[in-house]
Scaffold this motif. Structure first.
Motif, PDB file in Angstrom:
ATOM      1  N   ILE A 420     108.054  37.497  61.371  1.00 43.01           N
ATOM      2  CA  ILE A 420     107.011  36.568  60.913  1.00 43.01           C
ATOM      3  C   ILE A 420     107.562  35.147  60.837  1.00 43.01           C
ATOM      4  O   ILE A 420     106.866  34.175  61.138  1.00 43.01           O
ATOM      5  CB  ILE A 420     106.402  37.014  59.561  1.00 43.01           C
ATOM      6  N   ASN A 421     108.839  35.001  60.465  1.00 42.82           N
ATOM      7  CA  ASN A 421     109.431  33.662  60.417  1.00 42.82           C
ATOM      8  C   ASN A 421     109.688  33.097  61.808  1.00 42.82           C
ATOM      9  O   ASN A 421     109.538  31.892  62.035  1.00 42.82           O
ATOM     10  CB  ASN A 421     110.728  33.698  59.608  1.00 42.82           C
ATOM     11  N   LEU A 422     110.062  33.969  62.724  1.00 41.16           N
ATOM     12  CA  LEU A 422     110.245  33.521  64.108  1.00 41.16           C
ATOM     13  C   LEU A 422     108.921  33.015  64.668  1.00 41.16           C
ATOM     14  O   LEU A 422     108.856  31.968  65.331  1.00 41.16           O
ATOM     15  CB  LEU A 422     110.775  34.683  64.953  1.00 41.16           C
ATOM     16  N   LEU A 423     107.843  33.718  64.352  1.00 40.83           N
ATOM     17  CA  LEU A 423     106.514  33.283  64.798  1.00 40.83           C
ATOM     18  C   LEU A 423     106.103  31.977  64.116  1.00 40.83           C
ATOM     19  O   LEU A 423     105.469  31.118  64.739  1.00 40.83           O
ATOM     20  CB  LEU A 423     105.486  34.376  64.505  1.00 40.83           C
ATOM     21  N   ALA A 426     107.759  29.229  65.853  1.00 38.64           N
ATOM     22  CA  ALA A 426     107.241  29.037  67.213  1.00 38.64           C
ATOM     23  C   ALA A 426     105.822  28.477  67.236  1.00 38.64           C
ATOM     24  O   ALA A 426     105.490  27.654  68.093  1.00 38.64           O
ATOM     25  CB  ALA A 426     107.285  30.367  67.971  1.00 38.64           C
ATOM     26  N   PHE A 427     104.974  28.901  66.293  1.00 43.07           N
ATOM     27  CA  PHE A 427     103.545  28.574  66.402  1.00 43.07           C
ATOM     28  C   PHE A 427     102.998  27.702  65.267  1.00 43.07           C
ATOM     29  O   PHE A 427     101.876  27.221  65.355  1.00 43.07           O
ATOM     30  CB  PHE A 427     102.728  29.864  66.491  1.00 43.07           C
ATOM     31  N   LEU A 428     103.784  27.496  64.221  1.00 45.00           N
ATOM     32  CA  LEU A 428     103.309  26.652  63.122  1.00 45.00           C
ATOM     33  C   LEU A 428     104.055  25.330  63.045  1.00 45.00           C
ATOM     34  O   LEU A 428     103.446  24.272  62.964  1.00 45.00           O
ATOM     35  CB  LEU A 428     103.415  27.404  61.787  1.00 45.00           C
ATOM     36  N   ILE A 429     105.399  25.386  63.052  1.00 49.43           N
ATOM     37  CA  ILE A 429     106.160  24.149  62.821  1.00 49.43           C
ATOM     38  C   ILE A 429     106.921  23.663  64.055  1.00 49.43           C
ATOM     39  O   ILE A 429     107.683  22.703  63.961  1.00 49.43           O
ATOM     40  CB  ILE A 429     107.124  24.302  61.619  1.00 49.43           C
ATOM     41  N   ALA A 430     106.726  24.323  65.197  1.00 52.40           N
ATOM     42  CA  ALA A 430     107.317  23.818  66.446  1.00 52.40           C
ATOM     43  C   ALA A 430     106.566  22.555  66.880  1.00 52.40           C
ATOM     44  O   ALA A 430     105.559  22.171  66.288  1.00 52.40           O
ATOM     45  CB  ALA A 430     107.247  24.890  67.524  1.00 52.40           C
ATOM     46  N   ASP A 431     107.043  21.917  67.940  1.00 50.32           N
ATOM     47  CA  ASP A 431     106.444  20.648  68.388  1.00 50.32           C
ATOM     48  C   ASP A 431     104.953  20.780  68.674  1.00 50.32           C
ATOM     49  O   ASP A 431     104.183  19.851  68.434  1.00 50.32           O
ATOM     50  CB  ASP A 431     107.168  20.144  69.645  1.00 50.32           C
ATOM     51  N   LYS A 437     100.741  19.716  64.579  1.00 52.87           N
ATOM     52  CA  LYS A 437      99.673  18.960  65.235  1.00 52.87           C
ATOM     53  C   LYS A 437      98.542  18.550  64.301  1.00 52.87           C
ATOM     54  O   LYS A 437      97.899  17.525  64.513  1.00 52.87           O
ATOM     55  CB  LYS A 437      99.091  19.787  66.388  1.00 52.87           C
ATOM     56  N   PHE A 438      98.307  19.349  63.229  1.00 52.72           N
ATOM     57  CA  PHE A 438      97.073  19.126  62.476  1.00 52.72           C
ATOM     58  C   PHE A 438      97.254  18.849  60.977  1.00 52.72           C
ATOM     59  O   PHE A 438      96.263  18.588  60.293  1.00 52.72           O
ATOM     60  CB  PHE A 438      96.136  20.324  62.650  1.00 52.72           C
ATOM     61  N   ALA A 439      98.471  18.887  60.457  1.00 50.84           N
ATOM     62  CA  ALA A 439      98.679  18.569  59.042  1.00 50.84           C
ATOM     63  C   ALA A 439      99.143  17.129  58.887  1.00 50.84           C
ATOM     64  O   ALA A 439      99.831  16.585  59.763  1.00 50.84           O
ATOM     65  CB  ALA A 439      99.720  19.506  58.427  1.00 50.84           C
ATOM     66  N   ALA A 440      98.772  16.508  57.786  1.00 49.05           N
ATOM     67  CA  ALA A 440      99.164  15.114  57.547  1.00 49.05           C
ATOM     68  C   ALA A 440     100.671  14.957  57.557  1.00 49.05           C
ATOM     69  O   ALA A 440     101.203  13.929  57.973  1.00 49.05           O
ATOM     70  CB  ALA A 440      98.594  14.637  56.210  1.00 49.05           C
ATOM     71  N   SER A 441     101.386  15.991  57.111  1.00 44.49           N
ATOM     72  CA  SER A 441     102.848  15.897  57.040  1.00 44.49           C
ATOM     73  C   SER A 441     103.525  16.475  58.273  1.00 44.49           C
ATOM     74  O   SER A 441     104.755  16.613  58.296  1.00 44.49           O
ATOM     75  CB  SER A 441     103.351  16.645  55.795  1.00 44.49           C
ATOM     76  N   GLY A 442     102.755  16.838  59.304  1.00 43.30           N
ATOM     77  CA  GLY A 442     103.347  17.404  60.507  1.00 43.30           C
ATOM     78  C   GLY A 442     104.271  16.432  61.221  1.00 43.30           C
ATOM     79  O   GLY A 442     104.163  15.218  61.067  1.00 43.30           O
ATOM     80  N   GLY A 611      92.760  24.202  60.606  1.00 44.85           N
ATOM     81  CA  GLY A 611      93.326  24.522  59.294  1.00 44.85           C
ATOM     82  C   GLY A 611      92.700  25.761  58.687  1.00 44.85           C
ATOM     83  O   GLY A 611      93.399  26.636  58.156  1.00 44.85           O
ATOM     84  N   MET A 612      91.377  25.867  58.773  1.00 43.93           N
ATOM     85  CA  MET A 612      90.676  27.022  58.206  1.00 43.93           C
ATOM     86  C   MET A 612      91.111  28.318  58.882  1.00 43.93           C
ATOM     87  O   MET A 612      91.403  29.317  58.212  1.00 43.93           O
ATOM     88  CB  MET A 612      89.165  26.846  58.360  1.00 43.93           C
ATOM     89  N   SER A 613      91.157  28.326  60.219  1.00 45.67           N
ATOM     90  CA  SER A 613      91.497  29.566  60.928  1.00 45.67           C
ATOM     91  C   SER A 613      92.944  29.967  60.663  1.00 45.67           C
ATOM     92  O   SER A 613      93.255  31.162  60.550  1.00 45.67           O
ATOM     93  CB  SER A 613      91.261  29.406  62.431  1.00 45.67           C
ATOM     94  N   THR A 614      93.847  28.985  60.519  1.00 46.82           N
ATOM     95  CA  THR A 614      95.249  29.300  60.245  1.00 46.82           C
ATOM     96  C   THR A 614      95.400  29.889  58.849  1.00 46.82           C
ATOM     97  O   THR A 614      96.119  30.885  58.651  1.00 46.82           O
ATOM     98  CB  THR A 614      96.116  28.037  60.387  1.00 46.82           C
TER      99      THR A 614
END
Length: 684
Positions: A420-423, A426-431, A437-442, A611-614
């Motif tokens: 789950i951390n690898l994902l 890869a899909f939440l905090i990667a480039d 892409k969608f959080a103010a602090s991204g 954000g909602m779907s995540t």
């Protein structure tokens, strides 16, 4: 006539061992291959014996028939078994997940060999008899050899990596399929996870929301998106998000109950005066009197100060580092009474009050809630549960053999954590990740917030009783996170104390256990970057030290993760309550904000949908969820720890019933520490 006798040659009586093979009850665990076994004891070993299955295979969730393995004489105390499987003609090499092998000796003793591993090749695999042993307990050379071989393989499989400088160490792997099979998602988990992820965003795509760059026209339009997925609490949030009482309640029982602390003296940078808050204080009280009485609380988002906000769809976003004063009223409500949106006071940084215009005050609260999203997701949720749980798991797998009592105790609390951390990386905090892409602090901001959070991490803040005391929350009413969390902590602590005390009879046994010492040193070095200021132990000297740290590991991976993860959609699904980002700068004067200002400040339609779907995905429980205290894998053989598990389960059941009874009388139920819904590990 002389009688005759029949000649009978002397028949050597063989020592007969009865073998039963159990295949685990998980999808695709069946094998149709030939399975072979060799028994190894202190006095010898059996021949490699083919376990012929009359049913043609070893099937998921079943026990095999009883096989006979014969030896010329007793093998003595059984030390290990050797298992391998070979393909049949026309059959491919398949993947088999045996759970255990049970052997009944000629003397009538039952020996259990836990396996809980995927066997996917033709190699010979060694598995130890299940009685827990520390390294110093091993007197047999075969046992030591097996232990050394296992750990050599493990240290090659589980390697430390550095995702970003200043972050805790992580598992070295580029792809979920590169992870060792036993720590990957089950087929069921993987399928449901992908389905939930796909359907959540697909539904929003079909309705034209997820790719839209438009602003919201009105709140009613937002309600149409929100109706896709709803919960009891998300509905409550939609109905009450503007209310001060609900705003305050969330800092005790929402997704982030970790920031609030009692305030006995106002920070110099937060110059709230008596006149400002007098209308908010009940009766003839004063701010000074309420500070002295312990009724004033502070939220300080200093961790976000100076952080560069993201750019989304080529548009600059905004994020603040607010200070918030909360007041405990005589009727035990927690109400916001002052908000300053930036850390440093100034003419362009007014202190907003409940007596201001409706949209001045509401917009100030919206900026606070958006700041809370950033702090919660990166520090409270990602770092303090996910990343730490990964540290605990990798260190365990690198330093503890299966036969070690600590491995047996902690391995259920590592389930799915590495994948789950690898994902997430890869899909939440990667480039190109959703958060990036969608959080103010991204982006850059996210990395800096995480580094600051790591630098401020302490051992005492991970120990719930100490953390509650340090934040002055011992007597705050209606704090269900505290009430349930402390009870759960104590139940876990008693269980851990019993198990650790059974295997370590003295402090000297702790000091002499090199594998135990290697484990905590690995955690200190790689998880806490060898920083002594964290207070994390570098070694263990006493039994109570081990008990306390193991309690932290289990509580962090189960109850604490549930408390800060499971409510994400409940409190964030209705976007105005917890915006993922904001498109307009914070107000610098009063009297200018309107409903239109608020709608223009909210994230655009597509950002909201993402954000909602995540949050829906990250709050969704899998059908192969394992609740706290449930152990489908039987790692312990000895009677005392098995009885301790039963007692642990009984305590958790009673506690769950107590929570349900209390919740039946609450307008907003608090379920996140209910053992029935707390997962054993960080698995989502």
């Amino acid at each position: 006539m002389q009688g005759t006798t029949n000649y009978q040659p002397n028949r050597v009586k063989m020592a007969k061992y009865k073998v039963t093979v159990h295949t685990h009850n998980i999808a695709t665990a069946t094998t149709m291959n030939n399975v072979f076994i060799k028994l190894v004891g202190e006095n010898g070993e059996s021949k490699r014996t083919w376990l012929t299955s009359l049913k043609g295979g070893f099937y998921q969730g079943t026990a095999s028939r009883e096989f006979d393995v014969e030896c010329p004489s007793s093998l003595g105390t059984l030390v290990l078994i050797e298992l391998d499987k070979q393909t049949l003609p026309l059959f491919p090499q398949d993947a088999w997940f045996p759970s255990k092998v049970v052997v009944t000796t000629p003397e009538g003793d039952k020996c259990q060999f836990p396996i809980y591993r995927w066997i996917m090749d033709k190699e010979v695999h060694l598995f130890r008899e299940g009685t827990a042993k520390r390294l110093c307990d091993e007197t047999n050379h075969l046992a030591r050899y097996s232990r050394e071989k296992e750990m050599k393989t493990r240290t090659e499989q589980y390697c430390w990596d550095t995702y970003k400088e200043g972050f805790p160490g992580s598992m070295k792997s580029d792809n979920p399929l590169d992870l060792p099979c036993e720590v990957q998602f089950s087929f069921t988990k993987a399928t449901q996870f992908l389905f939930t992820a796909a359907t959540g965003i697909t539904e929003l795509k079909l309705k034209g929301y997820s790719d839209s760059k438009k602003n919201w026209k009105n709140i009613d339009e937002l309600s149409k998106v929100f109706c896709c997925n709803r919960t009891v609490i998300s509905d409550y949030a939609q109905a009450h998000w503007k209310e001060d009482e609900f705003f305050g309640y969330q800092y005790l029982n929402g997704s982030n109950p970790m920031l609030i602390r009692r305030c006995s003296e106002l920070p110099a940078k937060f110059a709230v005066t008596e006149d400002m808050v007098k209308p908010s204080l009940r009766g003839s009280s004063s701010l000074q009197r309420e500070l002295q009485s312990g009724n004033i609380f502070l939220l300080d988002y200093k961790n976000l100060d100076g952080i560069k906000a993201n750019v989304i769809n080529r548009k600059k976003q905004y994020m603040v580092a607010p200070l918030v004063l909360l007041y405990r009223t005589p009727d035990d409500k927690l109400m916001p009474i002052a908000i300053q949106l930036k850390q440093e006071p100034g003419e362009d940084n007014p202190i907003f009050l409940p007596t201001d215009s409706e949209y001045d005050w509401l917009l100030a609260k919206i900026f606070v809630r958006s700041a809370d999203f950033q702090e919660h997701q990166l520090n409270v949720h990602l770092l303090r549960t996910h990343l730490l749980a990964e540290v605990f798991a990798v260190a365990l797998l690198r330093n503890m053999p299966m036969v070690h009592p600590l491995y047996k105790l902690l391995i259920p609390h590592t389930r799915y954590t590495l994948q789950i951390n690898l994902l997430a990386r890869a899909f939440l905090i990667a480039d190109e990740g959703v958060f990036t892409k969608f959080a103010a602090s991204g982006g850059e901001g996210m990395i800096e917030i995480l580094r600051r959070s790591v630098a401020s991490l302490t051992y005492s803040s991970l120990c719930m009783p100490e953390d509650i005391t340090a934040r002055g929350l011992e007597s705050v009413p209606n704090n269900y996170y505290r009430d349930d969390g402390l009870k759960l902590w104590n139940i876990i602590h008693r269980f851990v104390e019993g198990v650790i005390g059974f295997y370590y009879k003295s402090d000297s046994e702790v000091r002499e256990d090199q594998e135990l010492q290697n484990w905590i040193k690995d955690i200190f070095d790689h998880g806490f970057l060898a920083q002594e200021c964290t207070g994390i132990p570098q070694s263990f000297s006493t039994v109570p030290e081990v008990v306390k740290f193991v309690t932290v590991v289990i509580f962090t991976s189960s109850g604490q993760h549930s408390a800060v993860n499971s409510g994400q959609y409940d409190y964030g699904g209705w976007m105005p309550n917890t915006p993922i980002s904001l498109q307009q700068p914070p107000p610098t004067t009063k009297g200018q904000s309107t409903e239109r200002t608020m709608l223009e400040t909210f994230p655009d339609v597509g950002t909201t949908a993402q954000g909602m779907s995540t949050m829906w995905l990250l709050s969704k429980q899998s059908s192969d969820f394992v609740a706290l205290g449930q152990y489908p894998e039987e790692h312990f053989n000895e009677v005392p720890p098995c009885r301790m598990i039963e007692k642990f389960q009984a305590e958790l059941k009673v506690f769950s019933e107590t929570i349900n009874a209390r919740n039946s009388g609450l307008p907003v139920p608090y379920t996140y520490m209910d053992p029935a819904v707390v997962e054993n590990s960080v698995a989502i």
